[in-house]
Every structure is written in C-alpha cells, then in structure tokens.
Design an enzyme around this catalytic site. Structure first.
Site, mmCIF file in Angstrom:
data_model
loop_
_atom_site.group_PDB
_atom_site.id
_atom_site.type_symbol
_atom_site.label_atom_id
_atom_site.label_comp_id
_atom_site.label_asym_id
_atom_site.label_seq_id
_atom_site.Cartn_x
_atom_site.Cartn_y
_atom_site.Cartn_z
ATOM 1 N N HIS A 202 59.274 111.773 28.925
ATOM 2 C CA HIS A 202 58.635 111.981 27.626
ATOM 3 C C HIS A 202 58.949 110.862 26.633
ATOM 4 C CE1 HIS A 202 57.804 116.076 29.168
ATOM 5 N NE2 HIS A 202 56.664 115.757 28.606
ATOM 6 N N ARG A 309 50.398 117.918 22.116
ATOM 7 C CA ARG A 309 51.736 118.400 22.495
ATOM 8 C C ARG A 309 52.397 118.987 21.250
ATOM 9 N NH1 ARG A 309 51.537 113.536 25.979
ATOM 10 N NH2 ARG A 309 52.056 114.166 28.105
ATOM 11 N N ARG A 345 48.158 122.666 23.111
ATOM 12 C CA ARG A 345 49.039 123.191 24.147
ATOM 13 C C ARG A 345 50.208 123.897 23.457
ATOM 14 N NH1 ARG A 345 52.246 119.396 28.205
ATOM 15 N NH2 ARG A 345 53.500 119.010 26.353
ATOM 16 N N GLU A 445 50.377 122.355 36.798
ATOM 17 C CA GLU A 445 51.376 121.295 36.969
ATOM 18 C C GLU A 445 52.533 121.743 37.867
ATOM 19 O OE1 GLU A 445 52.646 120.058 33.046
ATOM 20 O OE2 GLU A 445 52.674 122.103 32.278
ATOM 21 N N ASN A 468 51.871 114.534 35.508
ATOM 22 C CA ASN A 468 53.255 114.066 35.339
ATOM 23 C C ASN A 468 54.224 115.040 35.993
ATOM 24 O OD1 ASN A 468 52.013 112.225 33.702
ATOM 25 N ND2 ASN A 468 52.546 113.255 31.800
ATOM 26 N N ASP A 469 54.016 116.306 35.698
ATOM 27 C CA ASP A 469 54.892 117.320 36.288
ATOM 28 C C ASP A 469 54.473 117.668 37.702
ATOM 29 O OD1 ASP A 469 56.975 117.996 34.472
ATOM 30 O OD2 ASP A 469 55.425 118.741 33.118
ATOM 31 N N ARG A 479 61.041 113.148 37.182
ATOM 32 C CA ARG A 479 60.261 112.098 36.502
ATOM 33 C C ARG A 479 61.089 111.256 35.550
ATOM 34 N NH1 ARG A 479 56.390 115.960 32.690
ATOM 35 N NH2 ARG A 479 56.133 114.219 31.282
ATOM 36 N N CYS A 516 45.213 115.573 32.097
ATOM 37 C CA CYS A 516 45.813 115.029 30.867
ATOM 38 C C CYS A 516 47.146 114.342 31.155
ATOM 39 C CB CYS A 516 45.969 116.119 29.813
ATOM 40 S SG CYS A 516 47.005 117.483 30.343
HETATM 41 C C1 PEP Z 1 51.960 116.575 32.482
HETATM 42 O O1 PEP Z 1 52.945 117.130 32.971
HETATM 43 O O2 PEP Z 1 51.222 115.811 33.123
HETATM 44 C C2 PEP Z 1 51.619 116.762 31.065
HETATM 45 C C3 PEP Z 1 50.508 116.278 30.549
HETATM 46 O O3 PEP Z 1 52.519 117.408 30.294
HETATM 47 P P1 PEP Z 1 53.866 116.713 29.780
HETATM 48 O O4 PEP Z 1 53.817 115.252 30.106
HETATM 49 O O5 PEP Z 1 53.965 116.947 28.313
HETATM 50 O O6 PEP Z 1 54.931 117.434 30.561
HETATM 51 MG MG MG Z 2 53.852 118.734 31.877
#
Ligand code: PEP
Ligand code: MG
Length: 592
Positions: A202, A309, A345, A445, A468-469, A479, A516
């Site tokens: 993040h 977010r 979200r 995710e 991402n997750d 990550r 996203c």
């Molecule tokens: C993701 O996990 O891809 C996502 C968009 O949420 P975040 O990056 O805030 O965990």
């Molecule tokens: Mg996420």
C-alpha cells in the site's frame, strides 16, 4: 579530471513502485522511535525540560548496564565491552553540554535539540575516512535511539510530524506504513525509497497516487545513504543512485526527456472516447484515496472512480473518524467528481493498514490473513454501520455505489447486506434521504471468492477483481515482502486462469466485472485483462493516460486471441513473452 570531492556513486536495484525520475538530497527517516516531535518550551519550563533529559540519561545508562551484565554472563566479557563504548557516549560532555545549551538557546523541546546535535556528530564521524571512528557512528546511533525512545516514552510515532527540513528531499526509510505515506504530500517530498515492500504494497500504491517517484524493496538502502547524500530515484526501472556523478545525471536527464515525450503522446488522446480499434467501449476509471485524487477526474476526463479506498481518511490521522466528519469527506469527494459515478469501498483496515485507534497494532502475527477488511467491519458492526450511514447519506449528493473488500464467500456478503438494510431502515425512520437503488458490489480478491464468483454475483450488481490481493493469496506471496518480490507473478498461469473463471462466473449471471488492482494500470497486463473479458478497468491516476491510449490502439478481438493462447500455457515466462510481444505490437510506433 575526476573531482576529488565527489563522493562515490552507488547504484542499487529495487522494485519500481511509482514512475518518475528525480534527484534530490536524501532525508533518512530513522526507525519509528526516532520520529522526533518539535515544539517550543516556555522560559519557565526550561529547567524541567533539562531535568527530563537528565532523567532519561540515567534511565538509558541503567538499561545499558543491565544489558552489559547480561551479555557478560551469557557471552563473556569481550562481547560485553561494546556496551562500554555506549556508556561513554552517555558521558560525552560535548554531546550532553551542547544539548543543554541548545535547549536554553532555541527553546525547542529536548528531544528535538538532542536529535539535531547527535545527527551533527553522526555526520561528522561518517565523513572521516577512519574505520574506528565510523564504528563510533553506530554507537552514537544506538544510544541516541535508546535515549530518544526513553524521552518519548516509546510512543508510536508517525511520519506526520516530519520536520520541515525534509521538504524537497527524497525520503529514505527501512519501511513505511500507509499512514506514514498518506501524510507525505503535505511535507513537499520529492520521492521515496524503502528497504522493504513490493510493487503492490500500500505504500507503493499511495506513492503512485501522490505521484511521487518511488523505489521499494531495496533491502539495505537506509544503511548506505548518509544524511544529505544526493539520491537519484528512477521509479520506472527501480534504480536508485546514491551520489550520482555528472555523467549519470546527464544520462538520466536524457531518459527523463524521452519519457516526457512519450507521456505527451499518451496525453494527446486523453479526451478521446475509450473505444478500441474494433469499436468496443472499455470504460476506464481511476482509483482514489480522497478528494485530492477525485479532483483529477476532471483533468483526466475519466469515466468515474472504480475504487475509493475510504480507509485512507482514517489512516491520514491514524484515528477513527466520527460519522459527521466521514459524511463531509465523502460529500467533498462526490462534489469533486461532478456527477461521475464513484465506487466507495468500505474500510479495508488490517493487513498493512493497521490503525492504532482500532487496537490493531502489534496484535496479530500474520495480519494479512487476519482481522482485515470486511472481517473487521463485521466483527465491529458499530464501526461498519457508522460508515454505511455516512456513505448512504452522501449518496443523496451524486451517483455512488458500495463495494465490500476481501469477501471470502457468500456468508460475509449476505451479512454485510443485512447490516446495510438495517442502516437503510434507520435512515428511513429518521426521514433522511439517500439513494434507495444504490448498487452493491463485491471485491474478488480471495481464492475462495474466486471459486464462488458465480454465486456471489447472484447477490451483487457488480464484481471488481482486486488482483493485488488475489495474486498474494493465490500464490502465497506476501505483497509487501521484499525477499520474495520476484515470486509475485501477475503472469502466473494460475492467476490468468482464475481471472478467467471469475469473469465467466459473473457473466453467467449477467453481472459485469472490473479490475481495480494494479494489474489494470500496467499496460503489459491490461490488454490481457481485456482479452480475458474484463468489462472495465480502474487504474491509478498516473497510469490513466497510458491505459487510455492502449485501449484506443488495440483490437479486442486480437487481445482475446492472445488471452486464449496464454490460457493454454503453463510456463509463466512463456506467457510473459506473449504479453510483451503484444505490448510491443501496440506501442511500436512510440517506443522507437
Ligand atoms: C487489490 O487488492 O487489488 C485492491 C485493489 O485492493 P487493495 O490494494 O487496497 O488491497
Ligand atoms: Mg485488496
């Protein structure tokens, strides 16, 4: 002729986290205990301030003596001797005397004065070419840290109080927490480099949204960069150069100019429709953290916000925010969007976004697998309902949707929807207006949700894939862990097949799917996502122009063929080669 005063150039390779090239003095953000506050002391309080310092010196001495005797008992007298050097630092007349004098002269608090003076000594010894004196630097650092931590009562520090001297600098840190990063833009930093972290941590995401060039996962940059060394950050390639030579600066200047030329080509099509060569419309949205990015919607002429977010408004001040203030923040974002739709979200707290005020810090040994996102919201329904109230109330001011993060199956989705209905009834009984037809979506995710995507889609208006997750949970690759960032493979066949399964599951129920996660904003992968049948993309504002250009220069039919070919393969490298070749095909004209 070479300049004898030029410090040695050091090149480091890390993970590119946020694009851009910048060179500026480094500012070392010390361990968190050393985040030093700065405030004035009244004349009448100076004696008490110095007494506080003397007491901290005594306490530090007591601690070091206790460690020394412990080491002597267990490891022997030789090993214990190192702490004699630490005790000597505490008796250093110059260091202590100068701190006293500085408090009296400047009337700043003693932590601040002591920190300034100890940094001066550290820099002085660091610049002397003598191994023995260099070792003294480590002694001073250790003792300084311990003493400051005693003075501060071990308070958990945030970067929000970084001194103004950090303005115009590159921030160097072992790690940075998202709450730190979100406070950065007000300080006027030029870039960020960290030892830990991956491209989708993040901190990296926030650096991108603040448009600060950043490189993460450098392992040991904070040990190599001296205070005020010049640091060049190449956020495109993940390169950091400490004390760059004239030639290096010139080389990067030329590189930056080339990048600017390409960026101008991308921007030239920003206002054009998001239609592919074969006339398919792919809506392109942006990801935002708050009103600052929402204001960019206008400049980018984006179709809306695919991911807001909302937890960012808590992380900004590291605190829970009451309903009235949340409502104001949400309304400001909606007003900035000027009628464009926004996906709110709900709070994604936990993981690497730990909120002290929520009692989350230091309680879980594996926070990414812990009480995170919707799990946290369902465990603390009052927090969740307060947020839902604020979101629903703000829905009276513009088109918005609600989306739940980290849903692992149907049960959580239904429970979240039950609480949403309860909040709607409360608002009805209070005669408060809100959008009664507000759409609700779920992020996909977690692998279990991917498997259940068709069932989840039956209870949603839309799905959004958080790659991402999804990648970290599917491949079991943290990550944020710089040790395994090379294993974080968006082009892994399991990732591609899972995305296809989610898309097919949702489409079988007539539900649209967006992505996203950061994959959507990487041109190598966005064509693949389109080819896999993803309906919409949502990207960081800094990637918007490039992805818009990509959409306008690809054929969806060709992207489908390329995705089908990739789905047949098991070798990640082979898949990557196919994606790369497709990318070159689209960008050929401007890459040369
Ligand atoms: C993701 O996990 O891809 C996502 C968009 O949420 P975040 O990056 O805030 O965990
Ligand atoms: Mg996420």
């Amino acid at each position: 002729m070479s300049d004898p005063l030029q410090k040695q150039e050091i090149r480091l390779k890390g993970v590119p986290a946020s694009p851009g090239i910048v060179s500026a003095p480094g500012f070392l953000f010390q361990k968190r205990e050393l985040d030093v506050p700065m405030y004035f002391i009244q004349e009448s309080g100076i004696d008490a301030e110095l007494e506080r310092f003397d007491n901290a010196l005594l306490e530090t001495r007591r601690q070091i003596q206790a460690i020394r005797s412990d080491i002597a008992t267990h490891l022997g007298e030789d090993e214990a001797k190192i702490f004699d050097a630490h005790l000597l630092v505490l008796e250093d007349i110059a260091l202590i005397g100068e701190t006293h004098d500085e408090v009296r002269r400047s009337k700043y608090n003693v932590e601040f004065c002591f920190h300034q003076i100890s940094q001066k000594y550290i820099e002085f010894f660091n610049n002397i070419d003598d191994e023995y004196l260099k070792e003294r630097v480590n002694d001073i650092r250790d003792v300084t840290r311990r003493l400051l931590s005693n003075l501060l009562g071990h308070s958990e520090a945030t970067i929000g109080r970084l001194p103004e001297i950090a303005a115009g600098c590159i921030l160097i840190s072992k790690d940075l927490h998202p709450s730190d990063t979100s406070a950065l833009h007000s300080i006027g930093l030029k870039g960020i480099i960290t030892d830990t972290g991956g491209a989708t941590s993040h901190t990296a995401i926030m650096a991108r949204s603040l448009e600060l060039p950043a490189v993460v996962g450098l392992h040991n940059s904070s040990d190599l960069v001296g205070e005020r060394d010049t640091v060049l950050v190449d956020g495109y390639e993940g390169i950091v150069v400490i004390n760059p030579s004239e030639e290096t600066l010139a080389e990067y200047d030329a590189f930056r100019r080339r990048k600017e030329t390409v960026a101008a080509v991308f921007s030239s099509e920003i206002a054009e429709p998001g239609l592919s060569l074969d006339h398919q419309h792919i809506p392109l949205m942006i990801n935002i953290e708050g009103v600052r990015e929402a204001e960019q919607l206008e400049r980018l002429q984006a179709d809306g916000v695919g991911l807001f977010r909302t937890e960012s408004i808590l992380l900004k001040d590291n605190t829970m925010v009451p309903e009235a203030q949340q409502f104001e923040e949400y309304k400001a974002v909606i007003e900035a969007a000027k009628g464009r739709p926004i996906v709110f979200r709900t709070f994604d707290l936990g993981g690497d976004k730990l909120l002290a005020a929520a009692g989350q810090q230091g309680r879980e040994s594996n926070p990414f697998m812990g009480l995170r996102a919707i799990r946290y919201s369902l465990r603390f329904p009052e927090v969740f309902k307060t947020q839902l109230r604020a979101i629903l109330r703000s829905s009276a001011f513009g088109p918005i949707k609600i989306m739940y993060p980290m849903v692992s199956g149907l049960g959580e989705l239904l429970e979240a929807n039950r609480l949403l209905e309860a909040v709607k009834s409360e608002l009805d009984s209070e005669n408060v207006s809100y959008d009664r037809n507000i759409e609700v979506g779920s992020m996909i995710e977690i692998p279990s949700a991917a498997v259940m995507s068709d069932s989840i889609a039956e209870h949603c208006s839309f799905l959004s894939i958080g790659t991402n997750d999804l990648i970290q949970y599917l491949l079991a690759v943290d990550r944020t862990n710089d040790m395994i960032s090379d294993l974080y493979e968006p082009y892994h066949p399991a990732v591609i097949r899972t995305i296809k399964q989610i898309v097919d599951g949702a489409h079988s129920k007539g539900v649209k799917v967006s992505v996203c996660g950061e994959m959507a904003g990487d041109p190598i992968f966005s064509s693949l996502l389109i080819g896999l049948g993803v309906d919409e993309l949502s990207v960081a504002p800094s990637s918007y122009a490039e992805i818009k250009y990509l959409i306008r220069h690809l054929s969806v039919e060709r992207a489908r063929q390329m995705a089908d070919e990739s789905l047949q393969l098991c070798n990640p490298i082979r898949i990557y080669q196919i994606l790369k070749a497709f990318h070159i095909e689209i960008f050929r004209d401007i890459l040369h």
